[in-house]
Write an enzyme that holds these catalytic residues in place. Structure first.
Site, PDB file in Angstrom:
ATOM      1  CG  ASN A 111      -1.963  -1.139   1.103  1.00  0.00           C
ATOM      2  OD1 ASN A 111      -2.090  -1.765   0.043  1.00  0.00           O
ATOM      3  ND2 ASN A 111      -2.662  -1.427   2.185  1.00  0.00           N
ATOM      4  CB  THR A 156     -16.499  39.189 -29.487  1.00  0.00           C
ATOM      5  OG1 THR A 156     -17.213  40.151 -30.261  1.00  0.00           O
ATOM      6  CG2 THR A 156     -15.290  39.862 -28.848  1.00  0.00           C
ATOM      7  CG  HIS A 157     -20.590  37.295 -30.063  1.00  0.00           C
ATOM      8  ND1 HIS A 157     -21.424  36.796 -29.082  1.00  0.00           N
ATOM      9  CD2 HIS A 157     -20.180  38.510 -29.616  1.00  0.00           C
ATOM     10  CE1 HIS A 157     -21.541  37.686 -28.107  1.00  0.00           C
ATOM     11  NE2 HIS A 157     -20.784  38.722 -28.396  1.00  0.00           N
ATOM     12  CB  SER A 278      -9.156  13.990 -49.405  1.00  0.00           C
ATOM     13  OG  SER A 278     -10.187  13.231 -50.009  1.00  0.00           O
ATOM     14  CE  LYS A 284     -11.450  17.742 -47.905  1.00  0.00           C
ATOM     15  NZ  LYS A 284     -12.203  18.616 -47.033  1.00  0.00           N
ATOM     16  CG  ASN A 286      -8.623  17.052 -44.919  1.00  0.00           C
ATOM     17  OD1 ASN A 286      -9.189  18.072 -45.329  1.00  0.00           O
ATOM     18  ND2 ASN A 286      -8.888  15.845 -45.383  1.00  0.00           N
ATOM     19  CD  GLU A 291      -9.895  17.610 -38.727  1.00  0.00           C
ATOM     20  OE1 GLU A 291     -11.090  17.392 -38.938  1.00  0.00           O
ATOM     21  OE2 GLU A 291      -9.004  17.307 -39.529  1.00  0.00           O
ATOM     22  CE1 TYR A 318      -4.418   0.079  -3.090  1.00  0.00           C
ATOM     23  CE2 TYR A 318      -5.381  -1.969  -2.311  1.00  0.00           C
ATOM     24  CZ  TYR A 318      -4.821  -1.211  -3.330  1.00  0.00           C
ATOM     25  OH  TYR A 318      -4.678  -1.758  -4.576  1.00  0.00           O
ATOM     26  CD  GLN A 323      -4.732  -3.739  -9.518  1.00  0.00           C
ATOM     27  OE1 GLN A 323      -4.002  -4.133  -8.601  1.00  0.00           O
ATOM     28  NE2 GLN A 323      -5.403  -4.578 -10.278  1.00  0.00           N
TER      29      GLN A 323
HETATM   30  N1  ARG Z   1      -1.537  -3.532  -7.563  1.00  0.00           N
HETATM   31  C1  ARG Z   1      -2.013  -2.800  -6.439  1.00  0.00           C
HETATM   32  C2  ARG Z   1      -2.503  -1.437  -6.875  1.00  0.00           C
HETATM   33  O1  ARG Z   1      -2.180  -1.061  -7.940  1.00  0.00           O
HETATM   34  C3  ARG Z   1      -0.916  -2.644  -5.436  1.00  0.00           C
HETATM   35  C4  ARG Z   1      -1.395  -2.461  -4.040  1.00  0.00           C
HETATM   36  C5  ARG Z   1      -1.981  -3.722  -3.568  1.00  0.00           C
HETATM   37  N2  ARG Z   1      -2.266  -3.693  -2.179  1.00  0.00           N
HETATM   38  C6  ARG Z   1      -3.138  -4.512  -1.646  1.00  0.00           C
HETATM   39  N3  ARG Z   1      -3.360  -4.440  -0.387  1.00  0.00           N
HETATM   40  N4  ARG Z   1      -3.789  -5.392  -2.371  1.00  0.00           N
HETATM   41  O2  ARG Z   1      -3.222  -0.758  -6.203  1.00  0.00           O
END
Ligand code: ARG
Length: 461
Positions: A111, A156-157, A278, A284, A286, A291, A318, A323
């Site tokens: 974590n 403007t506009h 094109s 053309k 483009n 874009e 967490y 993830q």
């Molecule tokens: N792969 C996990 C993530 O990206 C890493 C952390 C995982 N931690 C856990 N307690 N499962 O968040």
């Protein structure tokens, strides 16, 4: 088969679909460098604190270096069964150095590890964007200098409003990208605290030194609250929010390029390198890249929506939901980087067409305000009355199919007797821009000053 790193309390392995939904290795392998750097700093600190022996620390460092080489050269075998980059590296470390590998994860959790990796990656992304945006500003400033006195219609506009200079228009974007850089720099300052050592959520009983790892990894200090450290992704949201605002600026510039390259405008010509033909219409050219920049802005903005929606309902600390932070962040940053590079190329190569801008500005009575201002200044009329007189003359010119400057003096004087010969100086578009010398105004002399100022503020150092 149960997981070799956390499978102690499990009797059987994951379901097939679990093997597909659970892993992040396909995208988080991207921060393998950050992961290894973090592990090296952590191991070095464990040794310094007497938590791991010097010999084990040396073995771990050597093994991590070897893994770095394997990944860099493409020899490393990433495994989905090992879920993520953290366990892929650690598991390989065990193969490379044996028993000492098991000591690396002391006083650490995935974590705080993933929070660290993500922060380091975001910090690197900010540093790259900073360089890329600076290059874009440099290209815009060069164009501004080249065309400091090319008169074009300001709108403007999307209706012709008042004459401005092309240089002034280019510098408007330089300011926007300057603020984008400022937002990224603010984000970097706030994110630059190390979460490493927060462990799973509560901190750790080992006598670790979080200040040591923080400074080894270039952070200003460790984070103050272990729970916060592993729970929040505000730095990632802030980064892609800033990226989204920048993408909006890019998109508006892109839209102007699309407009300006049309046969109806012809204000600029993009180089062959940034135009497409094109398959059916031979004439053309483009503006595909422009874009795409406009279109991709939507993706960048979508990334912020995606990540904030992932985060909004999560209790501390967490949850695996988090993830899902990586793909939107990576995609937003990749997309924005590509857009900036394409825009920089387009702007650097683009050829402005001052003659076409001049024709367009003449078409829309853009100096009617100047005429009204003159009546205020020279004849003491209230602005509202002067506005009315100028409006009548516009109507007259429109009827005759000419510009304000082409109206004979007797027609002018029929609209207001105070008008005299001097008015022809005032209603020319050059006179109009030259008169706008207020600070930040469009007068060529001001634009040249601002070019120099912009170089100093944005490009030096
Ligand atoms: N792969 C996990 C993530 O990206 C890493 C952390 C995982 N931690 C856990 N307690 N499962 O968040």
């Amino acid at each position: 088969r149960t997981n070799e790193l956390w499978g102690g309390r499990f009797a059987s392995g994951p379901a097939e679909v679990m093997e597909r939904i659970n892993p992040s290795i396909d995208f988080d392998r991207r921060f393998w460098r950050e992961d290894i750097q973090g592990s090296k700093a952590h191991a070095e600190m464990l040794v310094a604190q007497g938590i791991v022996s010097a010999a084990d620390g040396a073995a771990i460092a050597k093994g991590l270096d070897e893994i770095w080489g394997e990944i860099e050269s493409g020899r490393f075998k990433f495994s989905r069964a090992l879920e993520d980059i953290h366990m892929n590296v650690e598991s390989r470390l065990r193969e490379v150095v044996g028993e000492p590998a098991g000591r690396l994860h002391t006083a650490r959790s995935r974590n705080d590890q993933v929070a660290l990796d993500m922060k380091l990656w975001c910090r690197g992304a900010i540093d790259d964007l900073e360089v890329e945006l600076k290059a874009l500003q440099a290209a815009l400033i060069d164009q501004a200098e080249r065309h400091a006195d090319a008169v074009m219609p300001g709108f403007t506009h999307l209706q012709v409003a008042q004459p401005i200079t092309f240089g002034h228009h280019m510098l408007a974007y330089v300011e926007m990208f300057g603020r984008d850089r400022g937002r990224l720099a603010d984000c970097r300052r706030r994110l630059n605290e190390s979460p490493l050592g927060s462990a799973a959520l509560a901190g750790t009983p080992y006598p670790i030194d979080r200040f040591r790892t923080a400074s080894a990894l270039g952070f200003d200090r460790p984070t103050a609250n272990s729970l916060d450290s592993v729970s929040d992704r505000d730095y990632a949201m802030e980064l892609i929010a800033a990226a989204g605002i920048c993408a909006v600026h890019m998109s508006r510039l892109a839209e102007e390029l699309v407009l300006w390259t049309t046969a109806q405008f012809r204000f600029v010509r993009l180089s062959d390198g940034f135009s497409s033909g094109s398959s059916i219409m031979p004439q053309k050219r483009n503006p595909d890249a422009a874009e795409l920049v406009r279109g991709k802005a939507g993706r960048v903005l979508g990334a912020f929506t995606a990540l904030s929606l992932v985060m909004k309902g999560l209790p501390l600390a967490y949850s695996k939901d988090m993830q899902e932070d990586k793909e939107p962040v990576f995609d937003a940053i990749d997309t924005l980087g590509l857009c900036i590079a394409a825009m920089t190329g387009m702007i650097a190569d683009m050829e402005a067409n001052p003659a076409a801008m001049r024709r367009a500005v003449e078409a829309g009575f853009p100096t009617a305000t100047d005429l009204a201002d003159w009546l205020v200044r020279e004849a003491g009329l209230p602005f509202r009355d002067a506005h009315h007189v100028a409006g009548r003359l516009v109507k007259e010119a429109e009827t005759r199919g000419c510009g304000l400057a082409d109206l004979p003096l007797d027609v002018m004087q029929a609209a207001h007797p105070a008008l005299d010969e001097r008015i022809y100086q005032v209603v020319s578009v050059e006179a109009s821009v030259n008169a706008r010398t207020s600070y930040g105004g469009t007068a060529p002399e001001r634009v040249r000053e601002q070019v120099a100022e912009a170089r100093r503020r944005f490009l030096d150092g």
